[in-house]
Design a protein around this motif. Structure first.
Motif, mmCIF file in Angstrom:
data_model
loop_
_atom_site.group_PDB
_atom_site.id
_atom_site.type_symbol
_atom_site.label_atom_id
_atom_site.label_comp_id
_atom_site.label_asym_id
_atom_site.label_seq_id
_atom_site.Cartn_x
_atom_site.Cartn_y
_atom_site.Cartn_z
ATOM 1 N N CYS A 1 0.875 -1.177 0.000
ATOM 2 C CA CYS A 1 0.000 0.000 0.000
ATOM 3 C C CYS A 1 0.906 1.218 0.000
ATOM 4 O O CYS A 1 1.587 1.490 0.994
ATOM 5 N N LEU A 2 0.931 1.926 -1.113
ATOM 6 C CA LEU A 2 1.805 3.077 -1.296
ATOM 7 C C LEU A 2 1.026 4.368 -1.060
ATOM 8 O O LEU A 2 -0.103 4.509 -1.527
ATOM 9 N N SER A 3 1.642 5.304 -0.369
ATOM 10 C CA SER A 3 1.037 6.623 -0.165
ATOM 11 C C SER A 3 1.485 7.548 -1.289
ATOM 12 O O SER A 3 2.675 7.630 -1.595
ATOM 13 N N LYS A 4 0.510 8.232 -1.893
ATOM 14 C CA LYS A 4 0.814 9.197 -2.957
ATOM 15 C C LYS A 4 1.367 10.465 -2.315
ATOM 16 O O LYS A 4 0.850 10.881 -1.287
ATOM 17 N N PRO A 5 2.344 11.095 -2.886
ATOM 18 C CA PRO A 5 3.107 10.629 -4.039
ATOM 19 C C PRO A 5 4.144 9.594 -3.593
ATOM 20 O O PRO A 5 4.678 9.683 -2.494
ATOM 21 N N PHE A 6 4.385 8.613 -4.444
ATOM 22 C CA PHE A 6 5.367 7.580 -4.132
ATOM 23 C C PHE A 6 6.498 7.651 -5.153
ATOM 24 O O PHE A 6 6.332 8.185 -6.252
ATOM 25 N N SER A 7 7.646 7.117 -4.779
ATOM 26 C CA SER A 7 8.816 7.165 -5.665
ATOM 27 C C SER A 7 8.757 6.044 -6.703
ATOM 28 O O SER A 7 8.083 5.024 -6.497
ATOM 29 N N ASP A 8 9.489 6.240 -7.778
ATOM 30 C CA ASP A 8 9.627 5.200 -8.795
ATOM 31 C C ASP A 8 10.194 3.928 -8.165
ATOM 32 O O ASP A 8 9.777 2.818 -8.486
ATOM 33 N N THR A 9 11.138 4.116 -7.233
ATOM 34 C CA THR A 9 11.788 2.983 -6.567
ATOM 35 C C THR A 9 10.793 2.193 -5.727
ATOM 36 O O THR A 9 10.799 0.957 -5.743
ATOM 37 N N ALA A 10 9.928 2.895 -4.991
ATOM 38 C CA ALA A 10 8.923 2.215 -4.170
ATOM 39 C C ALA A 10 7.943 1.448 -5.050
ATOM 40 O O ALA A 10 7.565 0.309 -4.736
ATOM 41 N N LEU A 11 7.538 2.050 -6.169
ATOM 42 C CA LEU A 11 6.629 1.365 -7.091
ATOM 43 C C LEU A 11 7.310 0.137 -7.680
ATOM 44 O O LEU A 11 6.705 -0.942 -7.745
ATOM 45 N N ARG A 12 8.554 0.278 -8.105
ATOM 46 C CA ARG A 12 9.283 -0.849 -8.693
ATOM 47 C C ARG A 12 9.396 -2.005 -7.696
ATOM 48 O O ARG A 12 9.174 -3.162 -8.056
ATOM 49 N N ALA A 13 9.713 -1.691 -6.442
ATOM 50 C CA ALA A 13 9.836 -2.733 -5.416
ATOM 51 C C ALA A 13 8.501 -3.434 -5.200
ATOM 52 O O ALA A 13 8.443 -4.669 -5.074
ATOM 53 N N ALA A 14 7.414 -2.676 -5.177
ATOM 54 C CA ALA A 14 6.085 -3.268 -4.994
ATOM 55 C C ALA A 14 5.712 -4.151 -6.179
ATOM 56 O O ALA A 14 5.178 -5.253 -6.006
ATOM 57 N N LEU A 15 6.000 -3.696 -7.393
ATOM 58 C CA LEU A 15 5.686 -4.486 -8.583
ATOM 59 C C LEU A 15 6.544 -5.750 -8.651
ATOM 60 O O LEU A 15 6.043 -6.818 -9.020
ATOM 61 N N ASP A 16 7.804 -5.646 -8.276
ATOM 62 C CA ASP A 16 8.657 -6.833 -8.247
ATOM 63 C C ASP A 16 8.111 -7.848 -7.268
ATOM 64 O O ASP A 16 8.052 -9.054 -7.572
ATOM 65 N N ALA A 17 7.677 -7.399 -6.099
ATOM 66 C CA ALA A 17 7.090 -8.305 -5.105
ATOM 67 C C ALA A 17 5.809 -8.932 -5.649
ATOM 68 O O ALA A 17 5.560 -10.125 -5.466
ATOM 69 N N ALA A 18 4.992 -8.128 -6.325
ATOM 70 C CA ALA A 18 3.745 -8.638 -6.898
ATOM 71 C C ALA A 18 4.017 -9.714 -7.943
ATOM 72 O O ALA A 18 3.345 -10.746 -7.983
ATOM 73 N N MET A 19 5.009 -9.478 -8.803
ATOM 74 C CA MET A 19 5.327 -10.444 -9.855
ATOM 75 C C MET A 19 5.858 -11.746 -9.259
ATOM 76 O O MET A 19 5.609 -12.828 -9.802
ATOM 77 N N ARG A 20 6.576 -11.662 -8.140
ATOM 78 C CA ARG A 20 7.065 -12.877 -7.478
ATOM 79 C C ARG A 20 5.914 -13.733 -6.965
ATOM 80 O O ARG A 20 6.009 -14.957 -6.934
ATOM 81 N N THR A 21 4.796 -13.109 -6.592
ATOM 82 C CA THR A 21 3.658 -13.887 -6.102
ATOM 83 C C THR A 21 2.980 -14.653 -7.227
ATOM 84 O O THR A 21 2.246 -15.602 -6.976
ATOM 85 N N ARG A 22 3.214 -14.236 -8.473
ATOM 86 C CA ARG A 22 2.589 -14.904 -9.631
ATOM 87 C C ARG A 22 3.399 -16.100 -10.105
ATOM 88 O O ARG A 22 2.907 -16.900 -10.866
ATOM 89 N N ASP A 23 4.658 -16.168 -9.710
ATOM 90 C CA ASP A 23 5.529 -17.266 -10.170
ATOM 91 C C ASP A 23 5.197 -18.567 -9.486
ATOM 92 O O ASP A 23 4.687 -18.660 -8.440
#
Length: 124
Positions: free
Chosen positions: A102-124
Protein backbone atom coordinates in the motif's frame (compact mmCIF):
# COMPACT_ATOMS: atom_id res chain seq x y z
CA UNK A 1 12.04 -8.29 -26.93
CA UNK A 2 10.36 -10.05 -24.05
CA UNK A 3 6.65 -9.91 -23.45
CA UNK A 4 5.77 -7.20 -20.98
CA UNK A 5 3.56 -8.18 -18.06
CA UNK A 6 0.33 -6.18 -18.02
CA UNK A 7 -0.18 -3.88 -15.05
CA UNK A 8 -3.71 -2.49 -14.88
CA UNK A 9 -4.11 0.87 -13.15
CA UNK A 10 -7.48 1.71 -11.61
CA UNK A 11 -7.81 5.29 -10.37
CA UNK A 12 -10.49 7.94 -10.71
CA UNK A 13 -7.80 10.66 -10.95
CA UNK A 14 -7.20 11.39 -14.63
CA UNK A 15 -3.67 12.69 -14.02
CA UNK A 16 -2.70 9.34 -12.49
CA UNK A 17 -4.29 7.44 -15.37
CA UNK A 18 -2.29 9.54 -17.82
CA UNK A 19 1.11 9.51 -16.09
CA UNK A 20 1.40 6.13 -14.38
CA UNK A 21 1.20 4.02 -17.58
CA UNK A 22 4.19 5.96 -18.97
CA UNK A 23 6.21 5.22 -15.84
CA UNK A 24 5.17 1.57 -15.92
CA UNK A 25 6.36 1.33 -19.54
CA UNK A 26 9.72 2.81 -18.51
CA UNK A 27 9.91 0.17 -15.75
CA UNK A 28 9.39 -2.60 -18.32
CA UNK A 29 5.66 -3.29 -18.05
CA UNK A 30 2.69 -2.94 -20.37
CA UNK A 31 -0.05 -0.84 -18.82
CA UNK A 32 -3.75 -0.15 -19.19
CA UNK A 33 -5.59 2.48 -17.17
CA UNK A 34 -9.21 2.38 -16.02
CA UNK A 35 -11.29 5.17 -14.45
CA UNK A 36 -13.24 2.86 -12.13
CA UNK A 37 -13.37 -0.61 -10.65
CA UNK A 38 -16.50 -1.26 -12.67
CA UNK A 39 -14.73 -0.32 -15.92
CA UNK A 40 -11.90 -2.74 -15.08
CA UNK A 41 -14.29 -5.57 -14.22
CA UNK A 42 -16.14 -5.06 -17.51
CA UNK A 43 -12.98 -5.03 -19.61
CA UNK A 44 -11.30 -7.81 -21.56
CA UNK A 45 -8.06 -7.11 -19.64
CA UNK A 46 -9.09 -8.82 -16.40
CA UNK A 47 -7.69 -12.23 -17.36
CA UNK A 48 -4.54 -10.68 -18.87
CA UNK A 49 -3.64 -8.55 -15.84
CA UNK A 50 -0.49 -9.65 -13.99
CA UNK A 51 -0.78 -6.96 -11.32
CA UNK A 52 -3.33 -4.35 -10.33
CA UNK A 53 -2.27 -0.90 -9.13
CA UNK A 54 -5.42 0.23 -7.39
CA UNK A 55 -6.58 3.43 -5.71
CA UNK A 56 -8.32 2.91 -2.38
CA UNK A 57 -10.91 5.69 -2.57
CA UNK A 58 -12.98 6.00 -5.71
CA UNK A 59 -16.60 6.82 -6.52
CA UNK A 60 -18.71 3.70 -6.87
CA UNK A 61 -16.81 0.54 -5.98
CA UNK A 62 -13.77 1.29 -3.79
CA UNK A 63 -10.40 -0.39 -4.16
CA UNK A 64 -10.95 -2.73 -1.18
CA UNK A 65 -14.39 -3.61 -2.56
CA UNK A 66 -12.80 -4.52 -5.90
CA UNK A 67 -10.27 -6.66 -4.02
CA UNK A 68 -13.14 -8.56 -2.38
CA UNK A 69 -15.00 -8.94 -5.69
CA UNK A 70 -11.89 -10.40 -7.31
CA UNK A 71 -11.55 -12.87 -4.44
CA UNK A 72 -15.22 -13.80 -4.84
CA UNK A 73 -14.59 -14.47 -8.55
CA UNK A 74 -11.44 -16.46 -7.67
CA UNK A 75 -9.28 -14.06 -9.69
CA UNK A 76 -5.83 -14.21 -8.10
CA UNK A 77 -4.36 -10.88 -9.23
CA UNK A 78 -1.69 -9.33 -6.98
CA UNK A 79 -2.74 -5.86 -5.84
CA UNK A 80 -0.64 -2.82 -5.04
CA UNK A 81 -2.88 -0.21 -3.42
CA UNK A 82 -2.16 3.50 -3.63
CA UNK A 83 -3.79 6.34 -1.78
CA UNK A 84 -3.49 10.01 -0.98
CA UNK A 85 -5.75 9.62 2.07
CA UNK A 86 -4.45 7.96 5.24
CA UNK A 87 -2.78 4.96 3.65
CA UNK A 88 -0.65 4.15 6.68
CA UNK A 89 -3.73 3.66 8.85
CA UNK A 90 -5.30 1.25 6.35
CA UNK A 91 -2.08 -0.50 5.30
CA UNK A 92 -2.05 -3.33 7.92
CA UNK A 93 -5.63 -4.37 7.13
CA UNK A 94 -5.09 -4.25 3.36
CA UNK A 95 -1.92 -6.35 3.62
CA UNK A 96 -3.71 -8.81 5.91
CA UNK A 97 -6.42 -9.16 3.25
CA UNK A 98 -3.84 -10.07 0.63
CA UNK A 99 -2.50 -6.86 -0.89
CA UNK A 100 1.17 -6.90 -1.82
CA UNK A 101 1.75 -3.28 -0.80
CA UNK A 102 0.00 0.00 0.00
CA UNK A 103 1.80 3.08 -1.30
CA UNK A 104 1.04 6.62 -0.16
CA UNK A 105 0.81 9.20 -2.96
CA UNK A 106 3.11 10.63 -4.04
CA UNK A 107 5.37 7.58 -4.13
CA UNK A 108 8.82 7.16 -5.67
CA UNK A 109 9.63 5.20 -8.79
CA UNK A 110 11.79 2.98 -6.57
CA UNK A 111 8.92 2.22 -4.17
CA UNK A 112 6.63 1.36 -7.09
CA UNK A 113 9.28 -0.85 -8.69
CA UNK A 114 9.84 -2.73 -5.42
CA UNK A 115 6.09 -3.27 -4.99
CA UNK A 116 5.69 -4.49 -8.58
CA UNK A 117 8.66 -6.83 -8.25
CA UNK A 118 7.09 -8.30 -5.10
CA UNK A 119 3.75 -8.64 -6.90
CA UNK A 120 5.33 -10.44 -9.86
CA UNK A 121 7.07 -12.88 -7.48
CA UNK A 122 3.66 -13.89 -6.10
CA UNK A 123 2.59 -14.90 -9.63
CA UNK A 124 5.53 -17.27 -10.17
Amino acid sequence: MRNRSLVSVVDDDESVRESLPDLLWELGFAAQAFASAEEFLGSDRLSQTSCLVLDIRMPGMSGPELQQELKRRRENIPIVFMTAHGGEAMRPRLLEQGAVECLSKPFSDTALRAALDAAMRTRD
